[in-house]
Design a protein around this motif. Sequence first.
Motif, PDB file in Angstrom:
ATOM      1  N   UNK A   1      78.077  -8.428  79.005  1.00 46.61           N
ATOM      2  CA  UNK A   1      78.774  -9.208  77.993  1.00 46.61           C
ATOM      3  C   UNK A   1      80.137  -8.538  77.796  1.00 46.61           C
ATOM      4  N   UNK A   2      81.161  -9.353  77.555  1.00 43.65           N
ATOM      5  CA  UNK A   2      82.501  -8.817  77.347  1.00 43.65           C
ATOM      6  C   UNK A   2      83.077  -9.334  76.041  1.00 43.65           C
ATOM      7  N   UNK A   3      83.981  -8.546  75.458  1.00 43.65           N
ATOM      8  CA  UNK A   3      84.635  -8.915  74.195  1.00 43.65           C
ATOM      9  C   UNK A   3      86.124  -8.664  74.348  1.00 43.65           C
TER      10      UNK A   3
ATOM     11  N   UNK B   1      70.753  -1.234  83.172  1.00 43.01           N
ATOM     12  CA  UNK B   1      70.619  -2.637  83.562  1.00 43.01           C
ATOM     13  C   UNK B   1      71.552  -3.544  82.758  1.00 43.01           C
ATOM     14  N   UNK B   2      71.973  -3.081  81.578  1.00 48.64           N
ATOM     15  CA  UNK B   2      72.802  -3.941  80.723  1.00 48.64           C
ATOM     16  C   UNK B   2      74.084  -3.209  80.343  1.00 48.64           C
TER      17      UNK B   2
ATOM     18  N   UNK C   1      74.557   1.063  71.022  1.00 50.35           N
ATOM     19  CA  UNK C   1      73.939   2.104  71.861  1.00 50.35           C
ATOM     20  C   UNK C   1      72.568   2.488  71.332  1.00 50.35           C
ATOM     21  N   UNK C   2      71.701   2.876  72.252  1.00 51.56           N
ATOM     22  CA  UNK C   2      70.434   3.533  71.943  1.00 51.56           C
ATOM     23  C   UNK C   2      70.551   4.954  72.489  1.00 51.56           C
ATOM     24  N   UNK C   3      69.705   5.885  72.049  1.00 51.28           N
ATOM     25  CA  UNK C   3      69.777   7.213  72.644  1.00 51.28           C
ATOM     26  C   UNK C   3      69.731   7.113  74.166  1.00 51.28           C
TER      27      UNK C   3
ATOM     28  N   UNK D   1      74.832  -7.709  68.016  1.00 48.55           N
ATOM     29  CA  UNK D   1      73.396  -7.710  67.670  1.00 48.55           C
ATOM     30  C   UNK D   1      72.539  -7.498  68.903  1.00 48.55           C
ATOM     31  N   UNK D   2      72.945  -6.559  69.715  1.00 49.33           N
ATOM     32  CA  UNK D   2      72.118  -6.150  70.853  1.00 49.33           C
ATOM     33  C   UNK D   2      72.502  -4.722  71.252  1.00 49.33           C
TER      34      UNK D   2
END
Length: 237
Positions: free
Chosen positions: A62-64, A39-40, A127-129, A94-95
């Motif tokens: 979100x883009x950087x 979703x993100x 990242x999360x697992x 921070x996400x």
Amino acid sequence: MEASNLFYRDPALYDAVQEDSGSAAACRALIERHRPDAATLADFGCGTGRDLGILAERFGCVGVDIQPGLVDYARRVRPALDIRLGDMRTVRLRRYVDAVVCLGNSLAYVHDNDGISAVFATFAAHALPGTLLVLCSPVSPTVRPEPATATVATPAGPAQVTIGYEWDLRTQIDTMHRRWALPSGDEAHDTIRRRVLFPRELEHYASCAGFEVLDMLNDPNAALTGPIAYTVARYAP
Ligand SMILES: C[S@@+](CC[C@H](N)C(=O)[O-])C[C@H]1O[C@@H](n2cnc3c(N)ncnc32)[C@H](O)[C@@H]1O
């Protein structure tokens, strides 16, 4: 070096010339295949946001990007997007996101090994697992003995662009020399230096950062032959 890229001086030209690259569609197809509940998404090295604009129809994005001129342009023409100025070697948003992407060869603009490790550390930091990484980057040099000329449509009319390549094996930098004959009658030259990371190197950087490579392919339906490839990896620290 970066300022010598005509596209960075003229982001609207970049958008016009690259509009139909298909990388957002390919990226989305790979995410749907490997992480359909995503979703993100965070896009590192998002440039003008051309892919992010398409991906934002499906994901919270979100883009950087490191180039202030591109970030200003992206915010102006795509005001709905969340685009941050930052260096993908160090930025921390921070996400955590379900998909981290780095498209259009952005990784190749980081030339040294430590910088590349730092970019993968950034991917891991968001990242999360189970987070999916989709990376589009050069995996072999472009072999073209003679420069080739093509006509490209620009907002001001057709331009002729002549492109030649120079490969330095020691540094694994593939240098693209472009000569533009612009509709105004002016000529422009630019030089783009891109680091090639061969498939086994990509695997190494990915696994050192906690990512397991799931696939490398030329597009969602084409086996890997080079020179530009999608690497798909899952965060499994
Ligand atoms: C060829 S463009 C691709 C842009 C976008 N991904 C696309 O496909 O349209 C490469 C981008 O990488 C960005 N870039 C290069 N080094 C970067 C860094 N260290 N951090 C963030 N962005 C970077 C450049 O500013 C540029 O926008």
